[in-house]
Design an enzyme around this catalytic site. Sequence first.
Site, PDB file in Angstrom:
ATOM      1  N   TYR A  70       5.837  45.059  51.063  1.00  0.00           N
ATOM      2  CA  TYR A  70       5.770  43.608  51.205  1.00  0.00           C
ATOM      3  C   TYR A  70       5.582  43.254  52.681  1.00  0.00           C
ATOM      4  O   TYR A  70       6.216  43.839  53.560  1.00  0.00           O
ATOM      5  CB  TYR A  70       7.046  42.997  50.644  1.00  0.00           C
ATOM      6  CG  TYR A  70       7.309  41.577  51.057  1.00  0.00           C
ATOM      7  CD1 TYR A  70       6.347  40.582  50.842  1.00  0.00           C
ATOM      8  CD2 TYR A  70       8.504  41.215  51.646  1.00  0.00           C
ATOM      9  CE1 TYR A  70       6.586  39.277  51.232  1.00  0.00           C
ATOM     10  CE2 TYR A  70       8.757  39.908  52.032  1.00  0.00           C
ATOM     11  CZ  TYR A  70       7.790  38.943  51.826  1.00  0.00           C
ATOM     12  OH  TYR A  70       8.026  37.655  52.211  1.00  0.00           O
ATOM     13  N   ARG A 117      31.967  31.429  55.001  1.00  0.00           N
ATOM     14  CA  ARG A 117      31.063  32.470  55.473  1.00  0.00           C
ATOM     15  C   ARG A 117      31.581  33.842  55.035  1.00  0.00           C
ATOM     16  O   ARG A 117      30.824  34.722  54.653  1.00  0.00           O
ATOM     17  CB  ARG A 117      30.904  32.421  56.997  1.00  0.00           C
ATOM     18  CG  ARG A 117      30.151  33.643  57.525  1.00  0.00           C
ATOM     19  CD  ARG A 117      29.839  33.583  59.010  1.00  0.00           C
ATOM     20  NE  ARG A 117      30.870  33.033  59.839  1.00  0.00           N
ATOM     21  CZ  ARG A 117      31.998  33.667  60.198  1.00  0.00           C
ATOM     22  NH1 ARG A 117      32.243  34.895  59.755  1.00  0.00           N
ATOM     23  NH2 ARG A 117      32.867  33.069  60.980  1.00  0.00           N
ATOM     24  N   LYS A 133      13.166  35.291  43.340  1.00  0.00           N
ATOM     25  CA  LYS A 133      12.108  35.616  42.396  1.00  0.00           C
ATOM     26  C   LYS A 133      12.626  35.617  40.961  1.00  0.00           C
ATOM     27  O   LYS A 133      13.077  34.587  40.480  1.00  0.00           O
ATOM     28  CB  LYS A 133      11.447  36.934  42.788  1.00  0.00           C
ATOM     29  CG  LYS A 133      11.101  37.059  44.281  1.00  0.00           C
ATOM     30  CD  LYS A 133      10.218  35.944  44.798  1.00  0.00           C
ATOM     31  CE  LYS A 133       9.582  36.211  46.156  1.00  0.00           C
ATOM     32  NZ  LYS A 133      10.515  36.352  47.290  1.00  0.00           N
ATOM     33  N   ASP A 186      13.708  48.410  46.730  1.00  0.00           N
ATOM     34  CA  ASP A 186      13.479  46.984  46.505  1.00  0.00           C
ATOM     35  C   ASP A 186      13.100  46.815  45.041  1.00  0.00           C
ATOM     36  O   ASP A 186      12.017  47.208  44.608  1.00  0.00           O
ATOM     37  CB  ASP A 186      12.361  46.484  47.426  1.00  0.00           C
ATOM     38  CG  ASP A 186      12.149  44.977  47.342  1.00  0.00           C
ATOM     39  OD1 ASP A 186      12.493  44.390  46.293  1.00  0.00           O
ATOM     40  OD2 ASP A 186      11.613  44.403  48.297  1.00  0.00           O
TER      41      ASP A 186
END
Length: 385
Positions: free
Chosen positions: A108, A55, A205, A180
């Site tokens: 978005y 982690r 993406k 973004d």
Amino acid sequence: MSEQSQQQLGFDTLAIHAGNGADPRTGAVVPPIYQVSTYKQDGVGGLRGGYEYSRSANPTRTALEENLAALEAGRRGLAFASGLAAEDALLRTVCKPGDHVLLPGDAYGGTFRLVSKVVAGWGVEWDAVDMADLDAVRASIRPNTRVLWVETPSNPLLGIADIAALASVARESGALLVVDNTFASPYLQQPLVLGADVVVHSTTKYMGGHSDVVGGGLVAADPELGERLAFHQNAMGAVAGPFDSWLVLRGIKTLGVRMDRHCANAERIAHYLAEHPRVTAVHYPGLPEHPGHEVAVKQMRAFGGMVSFRVAGGEEAAVAVCDRAKLFTLGESLGGVESLIEHPGRMTHASAAGSPLEVPADLVRLSVGIESVDDLLADLTQALG
């Protein structure tokens, strides 16, 4: 690879080599998938290579994070389990109750939902504004504004915001400029070079590029902010797993050549749609008539693989176009090698319905893939009827 040597290399070389040195144990030219949770320590607190628990850090994730930082010309890259996990960590790091976030007017839907339904619940205020209108942005900034959040190109209306100009506005007000960069990818645009403070990616993406992984990323220009983000990444735990990190790294190696084809195909399709009698508007920054075209020319290498358009006949006509498409797969997400079509109002942006960010009901969004463009044009012709 040192930062100085990276500055001398071209984008495609960095995409393949940054963070991707040969494995010192075997000589493998592809970084291994370190599918491991914990690491042997050489005595209490004696860490080998700085790894103790995956982690906190994992060698495969480290390779991706170094690669992201190099491609965005930033000082610290961080990889997350999704784009929204990255956004959540960023907002919790830089905002406190009573702060204010300025969103783009067509953000978005997931970002809007996160800010308006989750972050607002612990006392962070928000407003939406057209980020292409600098006067409107200045008028919307408050004394407590902490973040100017920008998407350029925006999702789904492909709006363009002037990153360098907004960076100046943010500095004047003491706010952070967050960009973004998912739609453009660092191949087409590097916001940190233009003055932004933090870049956000959904690596699901274009970075991954093959519709087979979910991930997110942050890249910070300031190393101190990068350390704060890394603290929250570890404390909150929504990290990218080793295999997901490896898949994104694999995708990034071909990012440049894929984006060239995405852009070429999208430009052909945008020009086709602009002449179609059933199409009432086309949103694509590569079209000279797009209101953000000149800014896009200034700050982008090319204009991206996303196109949206409005259909004569309203919402039902737009939905029918989506249903009739065959090569364009009806589905959410974007940026894969295959072409996708969707109705934002009912799909990716349904969470914005009834809000200032509601999208037009007659809008169709395309993620243009890398297939033969003549086949894609033929599919659109039959879908439009």
